[in-house]
Design a protein around this motif. Sequence first.
Motif, PDB file in Angstrom:
ATOM      1  N   VAL A 251       0.861  -1.182   0.000  1.00 41.04           N
ATOM      2  CA  VAL A 251       0.000   0.000   0.000  1.00 41.04           C
ATOM      3  C   VAL A 251       0.898   1.233   0.000  1.00 41.04           C
ATOM      4  CG1 VAL A 251      -1.854   1.229   1.168  1.00 41.04           C
ATOM      5  CG2 VAL A 251      -1.733  -1.258   1.326  1.00 41.04           C
ATOM      6  N   MET A 252       0.797   2.036  -1.051  1.00 34.61           N
ATOM      7  CA  MET A 252       1.613   3.237  -1.151  1.00 34.61           C
ATOM      8  C   MET A 252       1.086   4.324  -0.215  1.00 34.61           C
ATOM      9  SD  MET A 252       3.784   2.083  -3.231  1.00 34.61           S
ATOM     10  CE  MET A 252       4.747   3.588  -3.438  1.00 34.61           C
ATOM     11  N   ASP A 253       1.891   5.364  -0.041  1.00 41.82           N
ATOM     12  CA  ASP A 253       1.510   6.459   0.848  1.00 41.82           C
ATOM     13  C   ASP A 253       0.199   7.099   0.425  1.00 41.82           C
ATOM     14  OD1 ASP A 253       1.821   8.096   3.039  1.00 41.82           O
ATOM     15  OD2 ASP A 253       3.194   9.495   2.044  1.00 41.82           O
ATOM     16  N   ASP A 254      -0.077   7.112  -0.895  1.00 41.10           N
ATOM     17  CA  ASP A 254      -1.320   7.682  -1.403  1.00 41.10           C
ATOM     18  C   ASP A 254      -2.417   6.639  -1.556  1.00 41.10           C
ATOM     19  OD1 ASP A 254      -0.315   6.252  -3.515  1.00 41.10           O
ATOM     20  OD2 ASP A 254      -0.273   7.925  -4.932  1.00 41.10           O
ATOM     21  N   LEU A 255      -2.237   5.475  -0.913  1.00 49.78           N
ATOM     22  CA  LEU A 255      -3.219   4.387  -0.834  1.00 49.78           C
ATOM     23  C   LEU A 255      -3.410   3.622  -2.145  1.00 49.78           C
ATOM     24  CD1 LEU A 255      -5.945   5.926   1.524  1.00 49.78           C
ATOM     25  CD2 LEU A 255      -3.862   4.684   2.099  1.00 49.78           C
ATOM     26  N   VAL A 256      -2.454   3.726  -3.057  1.00 50.47           N
ATOM     27  CA  VAL A 256      -2.442   2.825  -4.204  1.00 50.47           C
ATOM     28  C   VAL A 256      -2.120   1.422  -3.693  1.00 50.47           C
ATOM     29  CG1 VAL A 256      -1.219   2.190  -6.318  1.00 50.47           C
ATOM     30  CG2 VAL A 256      -1.823   4.575  -5.899  1.00 50.47           C
ATOM     31  N   VAL A 257      -2.902   0.423  -4.128  1.00 49.60           N
ATOM     32  CA  VAL A 257      -2.747  -0.949  -3.647  1.00 49.60           C
ATOM     33  C   VAL A 257      -2.301  -1.849  -4.792  1.00 49.60           C
ATOM     34  CG1 VAL A 257      -3.940  -2.942  -2.657  1.00 49.60           C
ATOM     35  CG2 VAL A 257      -4.538  -0.634  -1.899  1.00 49.60           C
ATOM     36  N   LYS A 258      -1.316  -2.707  -4.506  1.00 52.70           N
ATOM     37  CA  LYS A 258      -0.857  -3.682  -5.496  1.00 52.70           C
ATOM     38  C   LYS A 258      -0.271  -4.886  -4.758  1.00 52.70           C
ATOM     39  CE  LYS A 258       1.872  -0.536  -7.096  1.00 52.70           C
ATOM     40  NZ  LYS A 258       2.850   0.217  -7.924  1.00 52.70           N
ATOM     41  N   PRO A 259      -0.200  -6.034  -5.409  1.00 52.81           N
ATOM     42  CA  PRO A 259       0.433  -7.199  -4.767  1.00 52.81           C
ATOM     43  C   PRO A 259       1.898  -6.904  -4.461  1.00 52.81           C
ATOM     44  CG  PRO A 259      -0.825  -7.866  -6.688  1.00 52.81           C
ATOM     45  CD  PRO A 259      -0.765  -6.375  -6.729  1.00 52.81           C
ATOM     46  N   MET A 260       2.367  -7.411  -3.325  1.00 54.61           N
ATOM     47  CA  MET A 260       3.744  -7.189  -2.882  1.00 54.61           C
ATOM     48  C   MET A 260       4.691  -8.137  -3.609  1.00 54.61           C
ATOM     49  SD  MET A 260       5.239  -5.338  -0.373  1.00 54.61           S
ATOM     50  CE  MET A 260       6.874  -5.237   0.331  1.00 54.61           C
ATOM     51  N   SER A 261       5.853  -7.599  -4.002  1.00 50.08           N
ATOM     52  CA  SER A 261       6.899  -8.433  -4.597  1.00 50.08           C
ATOM     53  C   SER A 261       8.237  -7.752  -4.371  1.00 50.08           C
ATOM     54  CB  SER A 261       6.662  -8.633  -6.098  1.00 50.08           C
ATOM     55  OG  SER A 261       6.892  -7.435  -6.806  1.00 50.08           O
ATOM     56  N   THR A 262       9.320  -8.520  -4.506  1.00 49.94           N
ATOM     57  CA  THR A 262      10.664  -7.959  -4.351  1.00 49.94           C
ATOM     58  C   THR A 262      10.910  -6.881  -5.397  1.00 49.94           C
ATOM     59  OG1 THR A 262      11.470 -10.078  -3.501  1.00 49.94           O
ATOM     60  CG2 THR A 262      13.122  -8.493  -4.271  1.00 49.94           C
ATOM     61  N   ILE A 263      10.479  -7.142  -6.613  1.00 53.76           N
ATOM     62  CA  ILE A 263      10.694  -6.169  -7.700  1.00 53.76           C
ATOM     63  C   ILE A 263       9.947  -4.870  -7.421  1.00 53.76           C
ATOM     64  CG2 ILE A 263      10.251  -5.726 -10.147  1.00 53.76           C
ATOM     65  CD1 ILE A 263      10.769  -8.669 -10.684  1.00 53.76           C
ATOM     66  N   SER A 264       8.719  -4.975  -6.951  1.00 51.64           N
ATOM     67  CA  SER A 264       7.950  -3.764  -6.682  1.00 51.64           C
ATOM     68  C   SER A 264       8.588  -2.943  -5.566  1.00 51.64           C
ATOM     69  CB  SER A 264       6.504  -4.113  -6.315  1.00 51.64           C
ATOM     70  OG  SER A 264       6.446  -4.937  -5.167  1.00 51.64           O
ATOM     71  N   SER A 265       9.183  -3.621  -4.564  1.00 55.43           N
ATOM     72  CA  SER A 265       9.858  -2.907  -3.482  1.00 55.43           C
ATOM     73  C   SER A 265      11.078  -2.140  -4.003  1.00 55.43           C
ATOM     74  CB  SER A 265      10.302  -3.889  -2.391  1.00 55.43           C
ATOM     75  OG  SER A 265       9.210  -4.614  -1.888  1.00 55.43           O
ATOM     76  N   ILE A 266      11.862  -2.802  -4.845  1.00 53.36           N
ATOM     77  CA  ILE A 266      13.047  -2.152  -5.414  1.00 53.36           C
ATOM     78  C   ILE A 266      12.639  -0.974  -6.291  1.00 53.36           C
ATOM     79  CG2 ILE A 266      14.994  -2.485  -6.986  1.00 53.36           C
ATOM     80  CD1 ILE A 266      15.105  -5.396  -6.008  1.00 53.36           C
ATOM     81  N   THR A 267      11.569  -1.150  -7.044  1.00 50.35           N
ATOM     82  CA  THR A 267      11.073  -0.077  -7.911  1.00 50.35           C
ATOM     83  C   THR A 267      10.696   1.156  -7.107  1.00 50.35           C
ATOM     84  OG1 THR A 267      10.218  -1.697  -9.501  1.00 50.35           O
ATOM     85  CG2 THR A 267       9.325   0.539  -9.628  1.00 50.35           C
ATOM     86  N   VAL A 268      10.057   0.940  -5.957  1.00 49.02           N
ATOM     87  CA  VAL A 268       9.668   2.061  -5.099  1.00 49.02           C
ATOM     88  C   VAL A 268      10.897   2.789  -4.574  1.00 49.02           C
ATOM     89  CG1 VAL A 268       8.593   2.696  -2.905  1.00 49.02           C
ATOM     90  CG2 VAL A 268       7.445   1.094  -4.441  1.00 49.02           C
ATOM     91  N   LEU A 269      11.912   2.042  -4.131  1.00 51.52           N
ATOM     92  CA  LEU A 269      13.132   2.656  -3.616  1.00 51.52           C
ATOM     93  C   LEU A 269      13.828   3.474  -4.700  1.00 51.52           C
ATOM     94  CD1 LEU A 269      14.630  -0.220  -1.419  1.00 51.52           C
ATOM     95  CD2 LEU A 269      13.208   1.710  -0.711  1.00 51.52           C
ATOM     96  N   ASN A 270      13.834   2.953  -5.909  1.00 53.29           N
ATOM     97  CA  ASN A 270      14.430   3.695  -7.025  1.00 53.29           C
ATOM     98  C   ASN A 270      13.629   4.952  -7.347  1.00 53.29           C
ATOM     99  OD1 ASN A 270      16.562   1.901  -7.385  1.00 53.29           O
ATOM    100  ND2 ASN A 270      15.447   0.634  -8.856  1.00 53.29           N
TER     101      ASN A 270
END
Length: 251
Positions: free
Chosen positions: A172-191
């Motif tokens: 769940v993003m800070d603006d409440l966007v919801v998506k399935p969790m994955s390692t790739i999605s986490s790295i994408t957010v950090l980038n």
Amino acid sequence: MEETNVSLKLLIDTKSQKVLFAEADKNFIDFLFYILALPVGTFIALLTKKGMVGSLGNIYESIENLSTTYLRPNVNKETLLKPKVQISGDSTVPGVPLLLPKVESSSTSSRNLYRCSSSYSHRYVADDSSAKCPSCHSSMSGTLSLVDPSRATNTTFSSEGGYVKGVVTYMVMDDLVVKPMSTISSITVLNRFNVKDVSVLEEKVVDLGINEGVKLLKASVWSKSALTDVFLPMLKQEVQAAWNNEMSEDD
């Protein structure tokens, strides 16, 4: 009403003082999705008129202050101010957590519908016994009972209830966007947030009760940083309280 707590794991950028995203299970996602099922009148009743952004609160207050002299005979203010809705644990969608207070309404105490008192052949239904039959103008006072489908026959959702599957961890993003969790999605957010130094990241687990549920409901209306706005002040208060306790023990 028994309160249900839901846990949420936050990943916080301590340098920018911002929640990057949260790791959540189905309970929190079910609660977020349930917000969309709430009528506008229930939103305002939960947040109070003063807590509303824009002019919706003024419409609500105008209805409150308007004399019944100006309303049609079969119009009840309660149907507008406190529309029929089941909150959380009483939801028509079983399994949604109890994260909002119950909105009491005189219109919710009755589950009756009314038919024409003159003839069964007049196939009209009303939710107010003072209504008149469009065919013969007799009162709609013949009582009918509204029957809700049982949970056993509800095929819209699985036996675990709610809206989403429980075998998945969600981001769940800070603006409440919801998506399935994955390692790739986490790295994408950090980038995306240009996080180069992972030492500035901190994980915090927070619990949501009714107070936090209402705050999140309000933030979902006006804020693009809902998680940061709701939970960082709460975490700062906890740190301050712990520091005060430590100082008092030292004294």
